[in-house]
Enzyme design. Structure first.
Site, PDB file in Angstrom:
ATOM      1  N   ASP A 170      26.355  43.519  46.433  1.00 53.38           N
ATOM      2  CA  ASP A 170      27.164  43.251  45.159  1.00 53.38           C
ATOM      3  C   ASP A 170      26.562  42.540  44.195  1.00 53.38           C
ATOM      4  OD1 ASP A 170      27.370  40.663  45.931  1.00 53.38           O
ATOM      5  OD2 ASP A 170      29.421  40.690  46.887  1.00 53.38           O
ATOM      6  N   LYS A 174      30.412  44.248  41.754  1.00 50.15           N
ATOM      7  CA  LYS A 174      31.511  44.184  41.372  1.00 50.15           C
ATOM      8  C   LYS A 174      31.583  43.016  40.854  1.00 50.15           C
ATOM      9  CE  LYS A 174      35.141  45.600  43.980  1.00 50.15           C
ATOM     10  NZ  LYS A 174      35.539  46.638  43.046  1.00 50.15           N
ATOM     11  N   MET A 192      36.754  32.245  41.384  1.00 56.52           N
ATOM     12  CA  MET A 192      37.069  33.188  40.167  1.00 56.52           C
ATOM     13  C   MET A 192      38.304  32.714  39.172  1.00 56.52           C
ATOM     14  SD  MET A 192      36.861  36.460  42.625  1.00 56.52           S
ATOM     15  CE  MET A 192      37.785  35.921  44.012  1.00 56.52           C
TER      16      MET A 192
END
Length: 285
Positions: free
Chosen positions: A61, A83, A198
């Protein structure tokens, strides 16, 4: 159907996988869901390193650091399935399908994920998809950024005099998930330290929710961007100031947010962090 009773988002994920061909464990290779840790190659586990040495194919990733990607065997096929918020190169169901296809022709398939596969890494979704079609899969835990990034900034997430509890929570939730949103009121009242993954993009809303739930505006906040990596950055403030600071400093994701009194230890302990020491250059060499 093997997924009867599972949450809707998981069912959608499994139905998106091509299950039309017969599979047997004798025919297919094994998939390893490997945690690459937060970025510092010194934090990669020995088991993960061994799998990178022997992998036939590695699907990684976007958050895996270049020094760790450089550890992949030269004979392995390397596929970037990165991603990142707003920049998804592959849909999640497509990644699971890719793992299935690679297991049809390779003995050792490594799915390399930043941090830990099972801590907001969608490793559970991928494992369920692989097991649903009969492919052997194993998880290899990694050091999660929610612990490592604060540590490298000099912020322990627990301390006997400051915090005896910590909650890890995502600040960016998937559409169509099993519940509409994080219960920020419960988070605010249930833990002395909050670590948010996040959450930079949604920070204004998070601050509003936490203060509405009773958290004091002067509660300390730290943001750590690219924790444990050479480009590591820190931003220290409070619930009253952090949103404005992010705008003024143009502080961007990916970053971990730490909220609580433990952030006050930054001024005391940060000087002992490898990020503030010549030793950092040595371990990165």
């Amino acid at each position: 159907m093997p997924w009867v009773g599972l949450p809707q988002s998981i069912c959608i994920h499994l139905r998106a996988i091509d299950m039309s061909y017969p599979l047997t464990q004798a025919t297919f290779g094994k998939v390893y869901l490997v945690g690459a840790g937060p970025g510092d190659p010194g934090l990669l586990t020995l088991k993960a390193k061994g799998l990178l040495d022997h992998a036939d194919v590695v699907i990684h990733d976007a958050l895996v650091s270049p020094p760790i990607l450089a550890m992949i065997s030269e004979r392995a096929q390397v596929i970037d399935a990165g991603k990142r918020r707003g920049r998804h190169s592959m849909m999640q169901a497509d990644i699971t399908q890719l793992l299935i296809e690679q297991a049809k022709t390779h003995a050792v398939v490594v799915r390399l994920k930043g941090g830990d596969p099972f801590v907001f890494g969608r490793g559970g979704e991928e494992m369920m998809g692989l097991l649903a079609v009969g492919i052997e899969v194993e998880v290899v835990p990694g050091i999660t950024a929610g612990i490592a990034a604060p540590a490298y900034a000099g912020i322990p997430v627990t301390h006997r005099d400051y915090s005896s509890s910590v909650t890890f929570v995502t600040g960016h939730e998937a559409a169509g998930k099993y519940r509409p949103q994080v219960n920020w009121s419960a988070v605010a009242q249930g833990s002395e330290t909050i670590v948010i993954y996040m959450g930079v993009h949604n920070l204004p809303n998070i601050v509003t929710e936490l203060t509405a739930a009773g958290m004091a505006m002067e509660t300390p906040v730290a943001l750590v961007r690219w924790g444990t990596r050479p480009e590591h950055q820190e931003l220290i403030g409070s619930l009253a100031t952090i949103v404005r600071q992010v705008e003024e400093e143009q502080f961007e994701a990916p970053a971990i947010a730490i909220i609580g009194r433990v952030v006050d230890l930054y001024e005391i302990l940060a000087s002992a962090s490898p990020m503030h020491s010549p030793h950092w250059e040595t371990i990165q060499a």
